[in-house]
Design an enzyme around this catalytic site. Sequence first.
Site, short mmCIF file in Angstrom:
data_model
loop_
_atom_site.label_atom_id
_atom_site.label_comp_id
_atom_site.label_asym_id
_atom_site.label_seq_id
_atom_site.Cartn_x
_atom_site.Cartn_y
_atom_site.Cartn_z
N HIS A 69 -22.91 11.13 7.98
CA HIS A 69 -21.94 12.11 8.56
C HIS A 69 -21.38 12.88 7.35
CE1 HIS A 69 -21.73 9.00 11.85
NE2 HIS A 69 -22.53 9.84 12.34
N GLU A 72 -17.58 12.42 5.59
CA GLU A 72 -17.24 11.00 5.03
C GLU A 72 -17.51 11.05 3.74
OE1 GLU A 72 -19.19 8.51 7.93
OE2 GLU A 72 -18.43 9.35 9.49
N HIS A 166 -19.95 4.58 5.29
CA HIS A 166 -19.37 5.59 6.12
C HIS A 166 -17.80 5.46 5.77
CE1 HIS A 166 -22.64 6.67 9.16
NE2 HIS A 166 -23.08 5.61 8.55
N GLU A 230 -18.05 0.63 6.92
CA GLU A 230 -16.90 1.51 7.14
C GLU A 230 -15.76 1.47 5.92
OE1 GLU A 230 -17.03 4.18 9.30
OE2 GLU A 230 -18.45 3.56 10.53
#
Length: 351
Positions: A69, A72, A166, A230
Amino acid sequence: MSATTPDYIEELKQTGDFLTLSRNNEWHLAAGEFTLNNGTVVTIHDTGVIEFQPATVSSKDVVYSSAVHGNETAPIEICDELIKQIIAGELLLKQRALFIFGNPQSINIGLRFVEENLNRLFNGHHSVDGVPMNNERTRAAKLEQYVSDFFSRGEQGSSRCHYDLHTAIRGSKNEKFAVYPYLHGKPWKKSQLQFLLSCGVNTVLMMKSPATTFSYYSSFVHGADSFTVELGQVKPFGENDMSRFAKTKQTLTALISQDKVEYPEFNADEFELFTVHRTINRTQNEFSFPFSDQAENFTGFAKGELLATDGDTPYYADVQGEAIIFPNANVAIGQRALLTVVPMAIDSNFI
């Protein structure tokens, strides 16, 4: 591999700036190769895909991906720094490493994706009868091929790992957390939890079904120890407090620059583990959450509280403390809009 040396090689040797090179060549970059003074062979497979083969025999094949993505940015900055240190000769590798910037065009436009969410297109979901190809679908297929090729050329018996890095759309009660892909009955590994803890990640979500994610692909197809990690909340370039990622960068660095990394002794009390309770998909144009956009991942709800409304269908928490993960009311119809999770204990399914 091209017989001619691509024009960019000399500049890349000098600057180590593979990120800018990739951003300037959004969907394709001619392959190239050169060798560092320390004997490390550097292979550019494509835009955003660079491999480092140390001069010594390695025991691990390590994949670090970011920018699946494009908005990010913290993981992109971490990987950019590591690549520059390796090319400058400041970081001597002991393990094979493949770095991937997943979606360079989405980096340039500052959005999660261009046409389609890349992390919904792996494990073969890039090529579906009746669905036209686009750049992201083509990219997912290529990234699978690069990872397959990388793992296939590893030393016999080498361990395989893939950490897909991420940051989340919204904040989290647990700032950093990891997603452990569904293992189809194979045991989870305490050693991987120790690695994650060393990265500053003590919260892990155990998936219970196959997925379309990059990390699931590497786990399922190649047997790699693979995670979606994350590392905090989405921020623009230059606005990340990189001190918050120091432990992560140190741990990622150690994994590829040491023969063997020692982690503290395993202690189950240091971890918060969750398992997926259910998935709520968006099936109607009218889809909404009762909570604000500022509601954090891992926010818990009382039994009977409203979680989401899909058209005329309300979803209520059916267990006390049911917590939300990755709520996104704007996903395409048919895609996951919300995961809910419940706590779990470390049991005999860990080795």
